[in-house]
Design an enzyme around this catalytic site. Structure first.
Site, mmCIF file in Angstrom:
data_model
loop_
_atom_site.group_PDB
_atom_site.id
_atom_site.type_symbol
_atom_site.label_atom_id
_atom_site.label_comp_id
_atom_site.label_asym_id
_atom_site.label_seq_id
_atom_site.Cartn_x
_atom_site.Cartn_y
_atom_site.Cartn_z
ATOM 1 N N LYS A 1 -4.570 -1.042 9.083
ATOM 2 C CA LYS A 1 -3.978 -0.751 7.789
ATOM 3 C C LYS A 1 -4.575 -1.516 6.692
ATOM 4 O O LYS A 1 -5.066 -2.761 6.780
ATOM 5 C CB LYS A 1 -2.454 -1.266 7.737
ATOM 6 N N GLU B 1 -4.431 -2.549 2.127
ATOM 7 C CA GLU B 1 -3.419 -2.224 1.036
ATOM 8 C C GLU B 1 -4.242 -1.511 -0.065
ATOM 9 O O GLU B 1 -5.628 -1.891 -0.415
ATOM 10 C CB GLU B 1 -2.811 -3.532 0.661
ATOM 11 N N GLU C 1 5.770 0.899 -0.145
ATOM 12 C CA GLU C 1 6.631 -0.194 -0.123
ATOM 13 C C GLU C 1 7.133 -0.385 -1.807
ATOM 14 O O GLU C 1 6.610 -0.399 -2.616
ATOM 15 C CB GLU C 1 6.040 -1.394 0.420
HETATM 16 O O1 KIV Z 1 2.328 -6.940 6.580
HETATM 17 C C1 KIV Z 1 3.686 -6.058 6.689
HETATM 18 O O2 KIV Z 1 4.422 -6.313 7.255
HETATM 19 C C2 KIV Z 1 3.531 -4.947 5.750
HETATM 20 C C3 KIV Z 1 4.689 -3.936 6.073
HETATM 21 C C4 KIV Z 1 5.831 -4.412 5.101
HETATM 22 C C5 KIV Z 1 4.558 -2.575 5.839
HETATM 23 O O3 KIV Z 1 2.581 -4.491 5.476
#
Ligand code: KIV
Length: 310
Positions: free
Chosen positions: A128, A130, A197
């Site tokens: 993931k 951002e 978020e």
């Molecule tokens: O790092 C994390 O826990 C996140 C979640 C809040 C989606 O990115």
């Protein structure tokens, strides 16, 4: 388990490993997707036993397990150590490894190298990253290298300072349009899912309804395909200020403090250890051991007595 929390664990043997096509099918069937973070072996085994669909080794680890003030301070090496531990505790949920700040923004090459490191060294199946903008291009490069990518829009903690702090995003029409464009850029880049978020529920639902990819909300209402919460927040392990969107399902911090304090009291009052907590020895063995010690001390006493003066 606190009262009011119902048990919904799915028998482990009946569960099959989560896949990307299955996630998409869940979205299309309107079956809510459950995602939680995990940062070590015990939290991963809890997520596994609870039957969640997706486990994120989030860079929120920076705050909730490593004690940093901000998520941008955690390194890829630290994320790898945590990710490896999570992998050992997971069997069925799809594992997502968060790319920490500094591991992907500068170039496509860096993004691909870091994503492949996270996959190969932790055993996560997906990563993931951002934000939108140039990060959609980084996501595209990572997807082209064969690594599935989850995007993350709205409040992106790695760049929270630039966003003006930890506050809801997409509240103006202009900001919502930018988020909508970023979401489509991430979808076109090949992301299999996008996290929203701290986004007004109506904005998140409106964008999610137009996307083909899976959407996961955290503080974004119920119009997304699924929800994610931080493990330590939902269990009440984290203390202090909580974001508005956190629901606490337990107060584990309080229980842990009470248990450790009770242990301390029992050690000090000599109530612990109890007979059940000690190992026994055959009396004959103990006698022999003690006889040996008596002879030893006698022998050393004699040696001392007869030692000649210099
Ligand atoms: O790092 C994390 O826990 C996140 C979640 C809040 C989606 O990115």
């Amino acid at each position: 388990m606190s009262s009011g929390v119902r048990s919904h664990t799915v028998p482990q043997a009946d569960r099959v490993a989560m896949t990307l096509p299955r996630l998409l099918e869940m979205k299309e069937n309107g079956e809510p997707i459950v995602m939680v973070t995990a940062y070590d072996y015990p939290s991963a085994t809890v997520a596994e036993a609870a039957g969640v669909d997706l486990v994120l080794v989030g860079d929120s680890a920076a705050n909730v397990v490593l004690g940093y003030e901000r998520t941008d301070l955690v390194s890829i090496e630290e994320m790898i150590v945590l990710g490896k531990a999570v992998r050992r505790g997971l069997r069925t949920p799809l594992m997502v490894a968060d790319m920490p700040m500094g591991s992907y923004e500068a170039s496509d090459e860096l993004a691909v190298t870091s994503a492949q490191r996270l996959i190969k060294e932790t055993g996560a199946q997906t990563v993931k990253l951002e934000a939108g903008g140039v990060c959609a291009q980084r996501a595209k490069a990572i997807v082209a290298a064969g690594v599935p990518v989850m995007g993350h829009l709205g409040l992106t903690p790695q760049t929270a300072t630039a966003l003006g702090g930890y506050k809801a995003q997409g509240k103006s029409a202009k900001a919502a349009i930018r988020m909508y464009e970023d979401a489509f850029a991430l979808q076109e880049a090949g992301c299999f899912a996008i996290v929203f978020e701290a986004v007004p529920a109506d904005i998140a639902a409106t964008i999610a309804a137009r996307l083909d990819v899976v959407t996961i909300g955290i503080g974004a209402g119920s119009g997304t395909s699924g929800q994610v919460l931080v493990f330590h927040d939902l269990l009440g392990i984290t203390t202090g200020h909580m974001a508005k969107f956190v629901k606490r399902y337990a107060d584990i911090h309080e229980q842990m403090v009470a248990a450790v304090a009770q242990y301390g009291d029992e050690v000090r009052s000599r109530h612990f250890p109890e007979p059940d907590h000690v190992y026994s020895v055959e009396p004959t063995e103990l006698d022999e051991f003690r006889r040996y010690l008596d002879q030893e001390s006698l022998a050393s006493q004699k040696a001392w007595d007869w030692e000649p003066l210099p």
